[in-house]
Design a protein around this motif. Sequence first.
Motif, PDB file in Angstrom:
ATOM      1  N   VAL A 181       0.865  -1.184   0.000  1.00 36.80           N
ATOM      2  CA  VAL A 181       0.000   0.000   0.000  1.00 36.80           C
ATOM      3  C   VAL A 181       0.897   1.228   0.000  1.00 36.80           C
ATOM      4  CG1 VAL A 181      -1.699   1.323   1.292  1.00 36.80           C
ATOM      5  CG2 VAL A 181      -1.885  -1.171   1.191  1.00 36.80           C
ATOM      6  N   GLU A 182       0.825   2.007  -1.072  1.00 35.04           N
ATOM      7  CA  GLU A 182       1.711   3.165  -1.192  1.00 35.04           C
ATOM      8  C   GLU A 182       1.073   4.392  -0.539  1.00 35.04           C
ATOM      9  OE1 GLU A 182       4.371   5.708  -4.421  1.00 35.04           O
ATOM     10  OE2 GLU A 182       2.939   4.212  -5.136  1.00 35.04           O
ATOM     11  N   ILE A 183       1.630   4.783   0.593  1.00 34.84           N
ATOM     12  CA  ILE A 183       1.181   5.961   1.322  1.00 34.84           C
ATOM     13  C   ILE A 183       2.150   7.095   1.014  1.00 34.84           C
ATOM     14  CG2 ILE A 183       2.392   5.136   3.393  1.00 34.84           C
ATOM     15  CD1 ILE A 183       0.247   6.518   5.075  1.00 34.84           C
ATOM     16  N   THR A 184       1.631   8.221   0.551  1.00 35.83           N
ATOM     17  CA  THR A 184       2.505   9.289   0.069  1.00 35.83           C
ATOM     18  C   THR A 184       2.688  10.432   1.067  1.00 35.83           C
ATOM     19  OG1 THR A 184       0.599  10.252  -1.096  1.00 35.83           O
ATOM     20  CG2 THR A 184       2.049   8.790  -2.357  1.00 35.83           C
ATOM     21  N   ALA A 185       1.709  10.653   1.930  1.00 35.24           N
ATOM     22  CA  ALA A 185       1.819  11.695   2.958  1.00 35.24           C
ATOM     23  C   ALA A 185       0.947  11.291   4.142  1.00 35.24           C
ATOM     24  CB  ALA A 185       1.391  13.060   2.416  1.00 35.24           C
ATOM     25  N   LEU A 186       1.326  11.721   5.325  1.00 33.83           N
ATOM     26  CA  LEU A 186       0.627  11.282   6.534  1.00 33.83           C
ATOM     27  C   LEU A 186       0.757  12.337   7.611  1.00 33.83           C
ATOM     28  CD1 LEU A 186      -0.765   8.985   8.204  1.00 33.83           C
ATOM     29  CD2 LEU A 186       1.527   8.112   8.696  1.00 33.83           C
ATOM     30  N   THR A 187      -0.322  12.503   8.399  1.00 36.14           N
ATOM     31  CA  THR A 187      -0.282  13.413   9.538  1.00 36.14           C
ATOM     32  C   THR A 187      -1.203  12.913  10.639  1.00 36.14           C
ATOM     33  OG1 THR A 187      -0.501  15.739  10.244  1.00 36.14           O
ATOM     34  CG2 THR A 187      -2.151  14.909   8.681  1.00 36.14           C
ATOM     35  N   ASP A 188      -0.841  13.226  11.858  1.00 34.11           N
ATOM     36  CA  ASP A 188      -1.714  13.043  13.013  1.00 34.11           C
ATOM     37  C   ASP A 188      -2.685  14.215  13.034  1.00 34.11           C
ATOM     38  OD1 ASP A 188      -2.713  12.790  15.716  1.00 34.11           O
ATOM     39  OD2 ASP A 188      -1.114  14.139  16.348  1.00 34.11           O
ATOM     40  N   VAL A 189      -3.983  13.938  13.198  1.00 38.08           N
ATOM     41  CA  VAL A 189      -4.978  15.012  13.238  1.00 38.08           C
ATOM     42  C   VAL A 189      -5.087  15.499  14.676  1.00 38.08           C
ATOM     43  CG1 VAL A 189      -7.335  15.707  12.696  1.00 38.08           C
ATOM     44  CG2 VAL A 189      -6.196  13.962  11.306  1.00 38.08           C
ATOM     45  N   SER A 190      -4.264  16.482  15.017  1.00 38.64           N
ATOM     46  CA  SER A 190      -4.244  17.017  16.371  1.00 38.64           C
ATOM     47  C   SER A 190      -4.821  18.425  16.441  1.00 38.64           C
ATOM     48  CB  SER A 190      -2.815  17.027  16.921  1.00 38.64           C
ATOM     49  OG  SER A 190      -1.944  17.709  16.036  1.00 38.64           O
ATOM     50  N   ASP A 191      -4.581  19.239  15.428  1.00 37.95           N
ATOM     51  CA  ASP A 191      -5.064  20.621  15.441  1.00 37.95           C
ATOM     52  C   ASP A 191      -6.433  20.765  14.793  1.00 37.95           C
ATOM     53  OD1 ASP A 191      -2.750  21.497  16.683  1.00 37.95           O
ATOM     54  OD2 ASP A 191      -1.714  21.824  14.794  1.00 37.95           O
ATOM     55  N   GLY A 192      -6.851  19.790  13.994  1.00 36.59           N
ATOM     56  CA  GLY A 192      -8.097  19.851  13.254  1.00 36.59           C
ATOM     57  C   GLY A 192      -7.845  19.355  11.839  1.00 36.59           C
ATOM     58  N   LEU A 193      -8.826  18.681  11.244  1.00 33.48           N
ATOM     59  CA  LEU A 193      -8.619  18.069   9.939  1.00 33.48           C
ATOM     60  C   LEU A 193      -8.252  19.105   8.884  1.00 33.48           C
ATOM     61  CD1 LEU A 193      -8.700  15.415   8.329  1.00 33.48           C
ATOM     62  CD2 LEU A 193     -11.113  15.894   7.840  1.00 33.48           C
ATOM     63  N   LEU A 194      -8.960  20.234   8.853  1.00 32.61           N
ATOM     64  CA  LEU A 194      -8.640  21.259   7.864  1.00 32.61           C
ATOM     65  C   LEU A 194      -7.226  21.791   8.065  1.00 32.61           C
ATOM     66  CD1 LEU A 194     -11.910  23.417   7.636  1.00 32.61           C
ATOM     67  CD2 LEU A 194     -11.054  21.763   5.972  1.00 32.61           C
ATOM     68  N   ALA A 195      -6.854  22.061   9.305  1.00 37.48           N
ATOM     69  CA  ALA A 195      -5.527  22.610   9.583  1.00 37.48           C
ATOM     70  C   ALA A 195      -4.432  21.622   9.229  1.00 37.48           C
ATOM     71  CB  ALA A 195      -5.431  23.007  11.057  1.00 37.48           C
ATOM     72  N   ASP A 196      -4.609  20.372   9.625  1.00 38.43           N
ATOM     73  CA  ASP A 196      -3.545  19.389   9.409  1.00 38.43           C
ATOM     74  C   ASP A 196      -3.434  18.972   7.944  1.00 38.43           C
ATOM     75  OD1 ASP A 196      -2.465  19.150  12.071  1.00 38.43           O
ATOM     76  OD2 ASP A 196      -4.340  18.202  12.640  1.00 38.43           O
ATOM     77  N   LEU A 197      -4.562  18.834   7.254  1.00 40.32           N
ATOM     78  CA  LEU A 197      -4.481  18.586   5.818  1.00 40.32           C
ATOM     79  C   LEU A 197      -3.955  19.810   5.087  1.00 40.32           C
ATOM     80  CD1 LEU A 197      -7.695  16.522   4.997  1.00 40.32           C
ATOM     81  CD2 LEU A 197      -5.325  15.733   5.015  1.00 40.32           C
ATOM     82  N   GLY A 198      -4.199  20.985   5.670  1.00 31.86           N
ATOM     83  CA  GLY A 198      -3.629  22.209   5.091  1.00 31.86           C
ATOM     84  C   GLY A 198      -2.115  22.173   5.093  1.00 31.86           C
ATOM     85  N   HIS A 199      -1.522  21.573   6.144  1.00 33.05           N
ATOM     86  CA  HIS A 199      -0.062  21.438   6.187  1.00 33.05           C
ATOM     87  C   HIS A 199       0.421  20.512   5.070  1.00 33.05           C
ATOM     88  CE1 HIS A 199      -0.203  23.635   9.844  1.00 33.05           C
ATOM     89  NE2 HIS A 199      -0.570  22.638  10.631  1.00 33.05           N
ATOM     90  N   ILE A 200      -0.325  19.423   4.825  1.00 37.73           N
ATOM     91  CA  ILE A 200       0.048  18.511   3.735  1.00 37.73           C
ATOM     92  C   ILE A 200      -0.068  19.218   2.395  1.00 37.73           C
ATOM     93  CG2 ILE A 200      -0.723  16.478   2.448  1.00 37.73           C
ATOM     94  CD1 ILE A 200      -1.210  15.060   5.044  1.00 37.73           C
ATOM     95  N   ALA A 201      -1.174  19.933   2.197  1.00 38.01           N
ATOM     96  CA  ALA A 201      -1.376  20.623   0.922  1.00 38.01           C
ATOM     97  C   ALA A 201      -0.275  21.647   0.671  1.00 38.01           C
ATOM     98  CB  ALA A 201      -2.745  21.309   0.913  1.00 38.01           C
ATOM     99  N   GLU A 202       0.068  22.409   1.704  1.00 40.29           N
ATOM    100  CA  GLU A 202       1.105  23.436   1.543  1.00 40.29           C
ATOM    101  C   GLU A 202       2.471  22.807   1.310  1.00 40.29           C
ATOM    102  OE1 GLU A 202       2.877  27.384   3.854  1.00 40.29           O
ATOM    103  OE2 GLU A 202       1.383  26.109   4.841  1.00 40.29           O
ATOM    104  N   SER A 203       2.814  21.790   2.103  1.00 41.41           N
ATOM    105  CA  SER A 203       4.126  21.153   1.975  1.00 41.41           C
ATOM    106  C   SER A 203       4.282  20.445   0.635  1.00 41.41           C
ATOM    107  CB  SER A 203       4.338  20.152   3.114  1.00 41.41           C
ATOM    108  OG  SER A 203       4.341  20.793   4.370  1.00 41.41           O
ATOM    109  N   SER A 204       3.190  19.902   0.110  1.00 39.28           N
ATOM    110  CA  SER A 204       3.236  19.133  -1.135  1.00 39.28           C
ATOM    111  C   SER A 204       2.983  19.988  -2.371  1.00 39.28           C
ATOM    112  CB  SER A 204       2.204  17.999  -1.085  1.00 39.28           C
ATOM    113  OG  SER A 204       2.449  17.123  -0.011  1.00 39.28           O
TER     114      SER A 204
END
Length: 334
Positions: free
Chosen positions: A228-251
């Motif tokens: 299973v190819e996982i390309t990015a991952l985060t713990d949802v600690s601050d909120g789903l929008l905020a944490d996925l926002g970090h993935i979107a910005e970094s990627s």
Amino acid sequence: MTASSPARTVRELGEFALIARINAGRTQAPGVLLGPGDDAAVVAAPEGRFVVTTDMLVQDRHFRLDWSSARDIGRKAIAQNAADVVAMGAVPSAFVVSLGCPADTAVDFVTDLADGMWEEAARAGASIAGGDMVRSPVLIVSVTAFGDPRRAPIKRSGARVGDVVAVAGKLGWSGAGLAVLSAVAARPGGASVAPVDLGEFSEFADVVATHRVPQPVYDAVLDLPDDVEITALTDVSDGLLADLGHIAESSGVAIDLAAAALHDPGLDAVGKALGVNPLDWILAGGEDHAFAATFTDSSDLPEDWTVVGRVAAGAGVTVDGTSRSGPSGWESFA
């Protein structure tokens, strides 16, 4: 206090006797080669490297003593650090804990706090290798976590256009639990010592319990098959929008979520009772310590994971193609 009576506070017992008490009878996990008793611990690094993270909880900012028991606070302190280790694709191996507390803190409170820490450390497959203890005006718990990276680090910067976005674990339950506790505190005489009386909100004890003690689904990440190819991952600690926002910005990508896929029937009743759209908790509640990831393909995802969106060209995070106004999650200095 007489010579035969037990010490009631940490002042009466003393620092070193208290350390000896909370460490007595503990069994270290295999990753800890040398635990408490020397100037420093020794932690194994079988891969020639380790993952390390740290987090801090401060009384009345991250927890309240009238809402959470000492055991709850201890488990939460370990869980939020273990989740960060797992979010890098690593297996938790050891924790180092620093505790600041007033001198009149009850010895039994510290013992229960330590029991909670050890309980969650064991659930994560690790143990507590050592730490420090000081006098402070309020209760402060600082945890450093170490992990064994069994695979290449899974970073936030790997999401690619066309990937699917999936989540594992409960979203919005911690935010709902916080909302219930806040409603209870707003009642006349609402504040009390833990466990607080939920009264008319007692039917929502499950979301309150999730807020007090998050239970990250560590195995959902650690048991992912190699194919299973996982390309990015985060713990949802601050909120789903905020944490996925970090993935979107970094990627350098955009992420669009589907509201229907995020709907959780378990939050409908509490949302109705408090006049809140449960989607707000799911998207921005924070402290869920679920996991959100991007994958190249959804056809072979284990059942622990639910596809909730897609990665596209662009920037930012949207829901059903629309940007949401208002807070996106926790911000320490807001």
